[in-house]
Design a protein around this motif. Structure first.
Motif, short mmCIF file in Angstrom:
data_model
loop_
_atom_site.label_atom_id
_atom_site.label_comp_id
_atom_site.label_asym_id
_atom_site.label_seq_id
_atom_site.Cartn_x
_atom_site.Cartn_y
_atom_site.Cartn_z
N GLU A 36 -11.61 35.81 63.33
CA GLU A 36 -12.81 35.81 62.50
C GLU A 36 -13.60 37.10 62.59
O GLU A 36 -14.10 37.60 61.57
CB GLU A 36 -13.71 34.61 62.86
N SER A 37 -13.74 37.67 63.77
CA SER A 37 -14.54 38.89 63.91
C SER A 37 -13.92 40.06 63.15
O SER A 37 -14.64 40.88 62.57
CB SER A 37 -14.76 39.25 65.38
N ALA A 38 -12.61 40.14 63.12
CA ALA A 38 -11.93 41.20 62.37
C ALA A 38 -12.18 41.03 60.87
O ALA A 38 -12.47 42.00 60.16
CB ALA A 38 -10.44 41.20 62.68
N VAL A 39 -12.07 39.80 60.40
CA VAL A 39 -12.30 39.52 58.98
C VAL A 39 -13.75 39.82 58.61
O VAL A 39 -14.03 40.41 57.57
CB VAL A 39 -11.90 38.07 58.64
N GLU A 40 -14.68 39.43 59.47
CA GLU A 40 -16.10 39.69 59.21
C GLU A 40 -16.38 41.18 59.11
O GLU A 40 -17.10 41.64 58.22
CB GLU A 40 -16.98 39.05 60.28
N LEU A 41 -15.81 41.96 60.00
CA LEU A 41 -15.99 43.41 59.98
C LEU A 41 -15.48 44.00 58.66
O LEU A 41 -16.17 44.77 57.99
CB LEU A 41 -15.28 44.07 61.16
N ALA A 42 -14.28 43.63 58.28
CA ALA A 42 -13.68 44.15 57.05
C ALA A 42 -14.49 43.73 55.82
O ALA A 42 -14.71 44.53 54.90
CB ALA A 42 -12.23 43.68 56.92
N LEU A 43 -14.95 42.48 55.80
CA LEU A 43 -15.74 41.99 54.68
C LEU A 43 -17.05 42.76 54.57
O LEU A 43 -17.45 43.18 53.47
CB LEU A 43 -16.00 40.49 54.85
N ARG A 44 -17.74 42.97 55.70
CA ARG A 44 -19.01 43.72 55.67
C ARG A 44 -18.78 45.15 55.16
O ARG A 44 -19.57 45.67 54.37
CB ARG A 44 -19.63 43.78 57.06
N GLU A 45 -17.72 45.78 55.63
CA GLU A 45 -17.44 47.16 55.20
C GLU A 45 -17.12 47.22 53.71
O GLU A 45 -17.59 48.11 53.00
CB GLU A 45 -16.29 47.75 56.02
N ALA A 76 -8.87 46.39 60.89
CA ALA A 76 -9.18 44.98 61.07
C ALA A 76 -8.21 44.04 60.36
O ALA A 76 -7.95 42.94 60.84
CB ALA A 76 -10.61 44.70 60.58
N MET A 77 -7.68 44.46 59.23
CA MET A 77 -6.85 43.58 58.41
C MET A 77 -5.39 44.00 58.50
O MET A 77 -5.07 45.12 58.87
CB MET A 77 -7.34 43.63 56.95
N ASP A 78 -4.51 43.09 58.12
CA ASP A 78 -3.08 43.39 58.13
C ASP A 78 -2.67 44.26 56.95
O ASP A 78 -1.77 45.09 57.05
CB ASP A 78 -2.26 42.10 58.12
N GLU A 79 -3.31 44.02 55.80
CA GLU A 79 -3.02 44.80 54.59
C GLU A 79 -4.32 45.10 53.86
O GLU A 79 -5.18 44.25 53.75
CB GLU A 79 -2.11 44.00 53.65
N VAL A 80 -4.43 46.33 53.35
CA VAL A 80 -5.56 46.75 52.53
C VAL A 80 -5.00 47.61 51.41
O VAL A 80 -4.24 48.55 51.66
CB VAL A 80 -6.60 47.57 53.34
N SER A 81 -5.36 47.26 50.16
CA SER A 81 -4.91 48.06 49.02
C SER A 81 -6.02 48.11 47.98
O SER A 81 -6.93 47.28 47.98
CB SER A 81 -3.63 47.48 48.41
#
Length: 161
Positions: free
Chosen positions: A58-67, A136-141
């Motif tokens: 959850e903390s990784a997802v929260e970081l990516a979402l905030r960014e 933070a995430m496995d995939e970003v595009s």
């Protein structure tokens, strides 16, 4: 991007979601104001945590979402509160989470973003958001010339020793 019919001009968000068994889908919009980011992230994270689709991540997802939201509000829509940021979240228990954040800005060339880890950029005030999302995430595009970011985080399987 289609807009909600009853969009408030304030900080409030409209959260349209549905839960079908082990699937949680959420669509929401916020105005491009910094003060709208934290309340949305807090509401979404409560729903995501309750779905148990990424337990322990959850903390990784929260970081990516905030960014991603910060980038959309500040850089994409340039703090123009008349422009909206759209968030689509899809959680599936046992599989992971998909997040899509779209803005109404002009986009950018994702390939031209400086490497945040390069020595000459370590003291820069900006430029870490995309790097943090990728960590933070496995995939970003990116799509729509960078105005839409797709992020995926899968269920982590413990490694055997």
């Amino acid at each position: 991007m289609s807009l909600p019919r009853n969009m408030n001009s304030g900080v409030g968000t409209e959260l349209a979601g549905r839960r079908a068994g082990s699937l949680l889908e959420i669509d929401t919009w916020i105005p491009s104001e910094i003060k709208a980011i934290a309340p949305l992230v807090e509401r979404l994270m409560r729903l995501i945590e309750g779905s148990h689709c990424i337990t322990g991540e959850e903390s990784a997802v929260e970081l990516a979402l905030r960014e991603a939201l910060n980038n959309a509000v500040v850089h994409g829509n340039r703090l123009d509160a008349r422009k909206l940021v759209h968030v689509r979240c899809r959680c599936k228990v046992g599989e992971g989470i998909s997040l899509v954040v779209s803005d109404q800005g002009q986009g950018f060339d994702a390939g031209s973003v400086p490497d945040a880890g390069a020595v000459e950029n370590l003291l820069a005030e900006h430029g870490r958001g995309i790097h943090l999302m990728k960590l933070a995430m496995d995939e970003v595009s990116f799509e729509q010339r960078g105005a839409k970011v797709h992020m995926w985080k899968g269920r982590q399987i413990p490694q055997r020793r």
